[in-house]
Design an enzyme around this catalytic site. Structure first.
Site: not given
Ligand code: ARG
Length: 458
Positions: A290, A277, A283, A155-156
């Site tokens: 996304e 990338s 990468k 949570t948070h």
């Protein structure tokens, strides 16, 4: 191109205005719905003797040939036509002559457009539901394989309590099951035929709207002719439902992005759903997730664009409403494309159970369970909470976690602690003990899987 309404006008429509006015470049997508609607309408006109049975047959045969020719690519849309409705009617008249001019008796383009978009959405919703169910199946499969894999629950975005990865995944299956019912509910409200509203006021012809509705698979007809042609609330409702699907996918995407970072490493996405990338050789970017997150804003935008279009227009039809379709088409296309890439991305991801467990061991994630240990020995929860808080502070300052802090240190703070506390707060115990309905224990996850599997087979 000569307009159908040419009789009333002395001059032709200006070319730029004509292009501005035209919608064929996007509404031609509804050709099948438009033609099917016209066939049902013609059949009704014939059955009610509004036109002769012979003329109705000629029209229906002509329309069916047009449909076939569009589908097999021999007939191209005429981009000079104002919209798909005008195109089909003009093509029909070109093919069968004056009889074709009888088709538009007792109906209006306003009826047609209100009909076509309903029929189109009904078909698309079926496909979207099938795609959501496909994703739910992929989630259930992963959840089943990972029923006992322990991970930190947050949570948070702070480590909170241990859960299983299966449980976490099934949360999304539940959300998606509501998305399916939301779409179905909206389709049920939409499924009434507006055909026969005759632009706004109904008609003096003795039509049979119910017959047409039945032929087209509607549950009935709209009961107010102004409402039938001029509301697009069903588009709003469905786009809100699609926005909710996207919101769910977007939250899931956000987690996938986090989990596949080096810092988390809870999962690894398959090479076929990641990109490299151009400069950094190490990468492996979660582009699909996304993009789904990014495209969510686009679907919300479609919803808001339609709501804004509708808010100020008086009854009944106004040309503003032509703006509904591109928003609806874009929302539908986007949701479908996102689901099409999301499902195999989930299906092919691999789970790093070792890293999940390691992370779960780091964050004092069993502190609530330690407090419950004291509560079991009759200490009030608030007091137990305070004791555990002191123990956590001690561990942090002395470099321990609750699992390896020596018993003496425990006893210094409360004599209630015994050797069995270690077993009590082991992560496996923490997870297995959460047996409340809908909790994280493996049995509960099995129940959830059973519920969703039944939902999917329904
Ligand atoms: N192309 C129009 C639309 O998409 C069809 C309805 C036009 N009706 C009219 N009276 N101009 O909304």
């Amino acid at each position: 191109m000569g307009k159908m309404w040419a009789g009333r006008f002395a001059k032709e429509l200006d070319k730029t205005a004509d292009d501005f006015n035209s919608s064929i470049h996007f509404d031609s997508r509804m050709f099948k719905q438009d033609i099917t609607g016209s066939m049902a309408h013609a059949a009704m006109l014939g059955a009610k003797n509004i036109i002769s049975e012979n003329d109705a047959k000629t029209i229906i045969d002509g329309l069916s040939a047009i449909l076939e020719d569009i589908e097999n690519g021999t007939l191209q849309f005429d981009m000079e036509a104002e919209d798909i409705h005008m195109f089909v009617e003009a093509e029909l008249t070109k093919r069968i002559g004056d009889v074709g001019k009888r088709l538009h008796t007792a109906r209006s383009r306003n009826d047609q457009v209100a009909l076509d978009i309903r029929l189109w959405l009904r078909d698309e919703c079926e496909e979207i539901i099938a795609l959501i169910k496909g994703l739910m199946r992929a989630i259930v499969k992963k959840a089943d394989e990972n029923k006992s894999v322990i991970m930190p629950g947050y949570t948070h975005l702070q480590s909170a309590q241990p859960i299983t990865f299966g449980h976490h995944l099934m949360a999304y299956a539940m959300m998606l099951s509501r998305d399916v019912t939301r779409i179905k509910d909206a389709v049920a409200r939409m499924n009434y035929s507006p055909l026969g509203s005759c632009a706004l006021a109904g008609t003096t012809y003795d039509t049979d709207r119910d017959m047409v509705a039945k032929k087209l698979g509607f549950d009935g007809v709209t009961l107010n002719s102004l409402d039938g042609v001029s509301d697009r609330d069903f588009c709003v409702e469905l786009m809100a439902a699609f926005s909710t699907v996207m919101m769910h996918l977007s939250r899931f995407s956000e987690e996938i992005i986090l989990w596949s970072s080096w810092e988390f490493k809870f999962i690894e996405l398959d090479d076929s759903y990641t990109t490299g990338s151009s400069i950094m050789p190490q990468k492996k970017n979660p582009d699909m997730a996304e993009l789904v997150r990014g495209k969510t804003g686009r679907v919300y935008g479609d919803l808001f664009s339609l709501l804004t279009t509708l808010k100020g227009i008086p009854l009944a039809y106004n040309k503003d409403m032509q703006e509904d379709k591109e928003a609806v088409f874009d929302a539908v296309d986007t949701v479908k494309k996102c689901l099409e890439v999301f499902t195999p991305m989930i299906d092919t991801l691999s789970v790093r159970a070792d890293n999940m467990l390691k992370a779960a061991k780091e964050g004092f994630i069993n502190a609530t369970d330690l407090a419950d240990y004291l509560v079991k020995k009759d200490m009030p929860f608030r007091s137990a909470y305070k004791v555990v808080g002191q123990l956590v502070a001690k561990c942090i300052s002395e470099g321990y976690v609750l699992d390896n802090l020596p018993l003496d240190a425990y006893k210094e703070i409360s004599p209630l602690f015994e050797e069995d506390l270690y077993e009590f707060i082991s992560l496996e115990t923490c997870v297995n003990k959460r047996i409340s309905k809908g909790g994280t224990c493996p049995d509960s996850v099995t129940q959830q899987i059973k519920y969703i599997t039944e939902f999917l087979n329904d």
